[in-house]
Design a protein around this motif. Structure first.
Motif, short mmCIF file in Angstrom:
data_model
loop_
_atom_site.label_atom_id
_atom_site.label_comp_id
_atom_site.label_asym_id
_atom_site.label_seq_id
_atom_site.Cartn_x
_atom_site.Cartn_y
_atom_site.Cartn_z
N UNK A 1 -3.62 9.00 -5.01
CA UNK A 1 -4.48 8.21 -5.40
C UNK A 1 -5.71 7.95 -5.47
N UNK A 2 -6.31 8.58 -4.31
CA UNK A 2 -7.90 9.05 -3.79
C UNK A 2 -8.32 9.92 -5.10
N UNK A 3 -7.36 10.40 -5.41
CA UNK A 3 -8.43 11.15 -6.62
C UNK A 3 -8.42 10.49 -7.93
N UNK A 4 -7.48 9.71 -8.67
CA UNK A 4 -7.38 9.09 -9.64
C UNK A 4 -8.06 7.61 -9.17
N UNK A 5 -8.54 7.56 -8.48
CA UNK A 5 -9.41 5.85 -8.23
C UNK A 5 -9.11 4.76 -8.50
N UNK A 6 -10.26 4.07 -8.50
CA UNK A 6 -9.75 2.73 -9.30
C UNK A 6 -8.85 2.16 -8.55
N UNK A 7 -8.24 1.12 -8.99
CA UNK A 7 -7.46 0.14 -8.20
C UNK A 7 -6.24 1.22 -7.34
N UNK A 8 -5.72 2.35 -7.12
CA UNK A 8 -5.31 3.33 -6.83
C UNK A 8 -5.73 3.32 -4.53
N UNK A 9 -6.53 3.24 -5.10
CA UNK A 9 -7.74 3.59 -3.47
C UNK A 9 -6.68 2.74 -2.71
N UNK A 10 -7.19 1.52 -3.67
CA UNK A 10 -5.88 0.30 -1.71
C UNK A 10 -4.76 1.28 -1.69
N UNK A 11 -3.91 1.50 -2.86
CA UNK A 11 -1.99 2.56 -2.42
C UNK A 11 -3.13 3.38 -1.25
N UNK A 12 -3.83 4.43 -1.45
CA UNK A 12 -3.60 5.42 -0.89
C UNK A 12 -4.25 4.37 0.97
N UNK B 1 -3.75 1.90 2.11
CA UNK B 1 -2.14 1.64 2.80
C UNK B 1 -1.46 2.44 3.25
N UNK B 2 -0.97 3.72 2.74
CA UNK B 2 0.15 4.86 3.17
C UNK B 2 -0.34 5.68 4.10
N UNK B 3 -2.04 5.60 4.31
CA UNK B 3 -2.62 6.04 5.90
C UNK B 3 -2.81 4.87 6.62
N UNK B 4 -2.49 3.98 6.50
CA UNK B 4 -2.92 2.36 7.31
C UNK B 4 -1.67 1.92 7.51
N UNK B 5 -0.29 2.63 7.27
CA UNK B 5 0.90 2.69 7.42
C UNK B 5 1.50 4.05 8.22
N UNK B 6 0.75 5.06 7.94
CA UNK B 6 1.30 6.05 9.22
C UNK B 6 0.81 5.74 10.64
N UNK B 7 -0.45 5.43 10.19
CA UNK B 7 -1.25 4.54 10.96
C UNK B 7 -0.56 3.64 12.49
N UNK B 8 0.01 2.72 11.76
CA UNK B 8 1.13 2.24 12.02
C UNK B 8 1.93 2.60 13.25
N UNK B 9 2.22 3.13 12.05
CA UNK B 9 3.92 4.08 13.00
C UNK B 9 3.95 4.36 13.47
N UNK B 10 3.16 5.52 13.63
CA UNK B 10 3.04 6.97 14.31
C UNK B 10 1.22 7.12 15.19
N UNK B 11 0.85 7.46 15.85
CA UNK B 11 -0.34 7.96 17.04
C UNK B 11 -1.57 8.32 15.72
#
Length: 289
Positions: free
Chosen positions: A177-188, A190-200
């Motif tokens: 998603x980061x490589x593709x860019x555009x609207x996919x950045x927000x999706x990327x 949210x994935x990192x945000x979710x990891x940060x919420x679930x784990x340290x």
């Protein structure tokens, strides 16, 4: 029906960059011989990730199973120039041995080493057939480095067919998603945000979030996230490199982070580019003088 995965937490910590936690929580009982080897590989790879190369080199002896010997090769390769050529020579020798060359950990280490060498075609020779989620994830990283997000997406689909909720599949999705860019950045993000919420929130997760924020032009927020990462590891190469980029966009001095990188990671791509630019400037100045 299979029982609970005894190594799930250890694997997850390693994938998300919680290397010390992986080491601290490695005393898992009731493992099969195969699981014990996998655990030891993950623990020693965690030591490699925090720079404890000599510990790995000294503790893994010549009678250890092939996967552990492969991990030792990675430690030797990264430990310094005095080991590097020996590691590369041994790697080539092992990869030519039909008995052990198909070992998935050896293939993974071979791919990792050749990525460090920036020899992506050679890396893919050993990783392209996949077979494990880690090999598919490495293939994603290699194809992205080659600017072939289309091939990376094919590897991701193979990962998702195995387990679309797996941490590595989620991470690979974020990288693409980061490589593709555009609207996919927000999706990327949210994935990192979710990891940060679930784990340290590890340095790996925080850098992922910060890169997303920078792509979205939110440099103030990115700097805050990166400074949090810096508190966890002041010498981390990605954190310092991202702070250099972030500060340049914010119009702030980045000298401190560049200096830290020159000391801790003189071979980093950013430092090579900066050094090359400085040398070109010096040559131009001398020519004018």
């Amino acid at each position: 029906m299979s029982g609970p995965d005894a190594l799930f937490s250890l694997r997850n910590n390693f994938y998300l960059g919680a290397y010390q936690a992986a080491i601290n929580e490695s005393d898992v009982h009731g493992l099969t011989e195969e699981e014990t080897i996998e655990r030891d590989c993950l623990v020693y790879r965690s030591y490699i990730a925090i720079g404890s190369y000599q510990l790995v080199i000294s503790e893994i002896n010549d009678s250890a199973p092939t996967p552990l010997q492969a991990v030792k090769l990675l430690a030797m390769y990264l430990a310094g120039p005095e080991y590097k050529e020996t590691a590369l020579s041994s790697l080539k020798e092992w990869l030519s041995d039909t008995v052990i060359s198909n070992n998935p950990v050896l293939k993974l280490i071979a791919g990792t080493i050749y990525v460090h060498e920036q020899d992506y075609n050679e890396a893919l020779k050993h990783t392209h057939s996949g077979g494990t989620l880690e090999l598919y994830a490495l293939n994603v990283q290699i194809f992205l480095k080659m600017h072939r997000s289309d091939y990376a997406e094919k590897q991701l689909k193979l990962m998702q067919q195995i387990d679309e909720d797996h941490t590595l599949a989620q991470l690979a999705n974020a990288w693409i998603n980061l490589a593709v860019g555009g609207s996919k950045i927000q999706e990327a993000y949210l994935i990192f945000q979710d990891f940060g919420d679930k784990y340290q929130p590890t340095v790996t997760i925080l850098n992922g979030k910060a890169i997303c924020l920078m792509h979205m032009g939110r440099f103030d927020e990115a700097e805050t996230v990166l400074l949090e990462a810096l508190k966890k590891d002041a010498k981390d190469a990605d954190t310092n490199a991202n702070l250099v980029v972030c500060n340049l966009h914010l119009g702030k001095p980045a000298t401190r982070y560049l200096s830290q990188m020159k000391l801790s990671h003189p071979e980093h791509t950013l430092i090579k580019h900066v050094t090359s630019a400085e040398e070109s400037f010096d040559r131009a100045s001398q020519a004018v003088a």
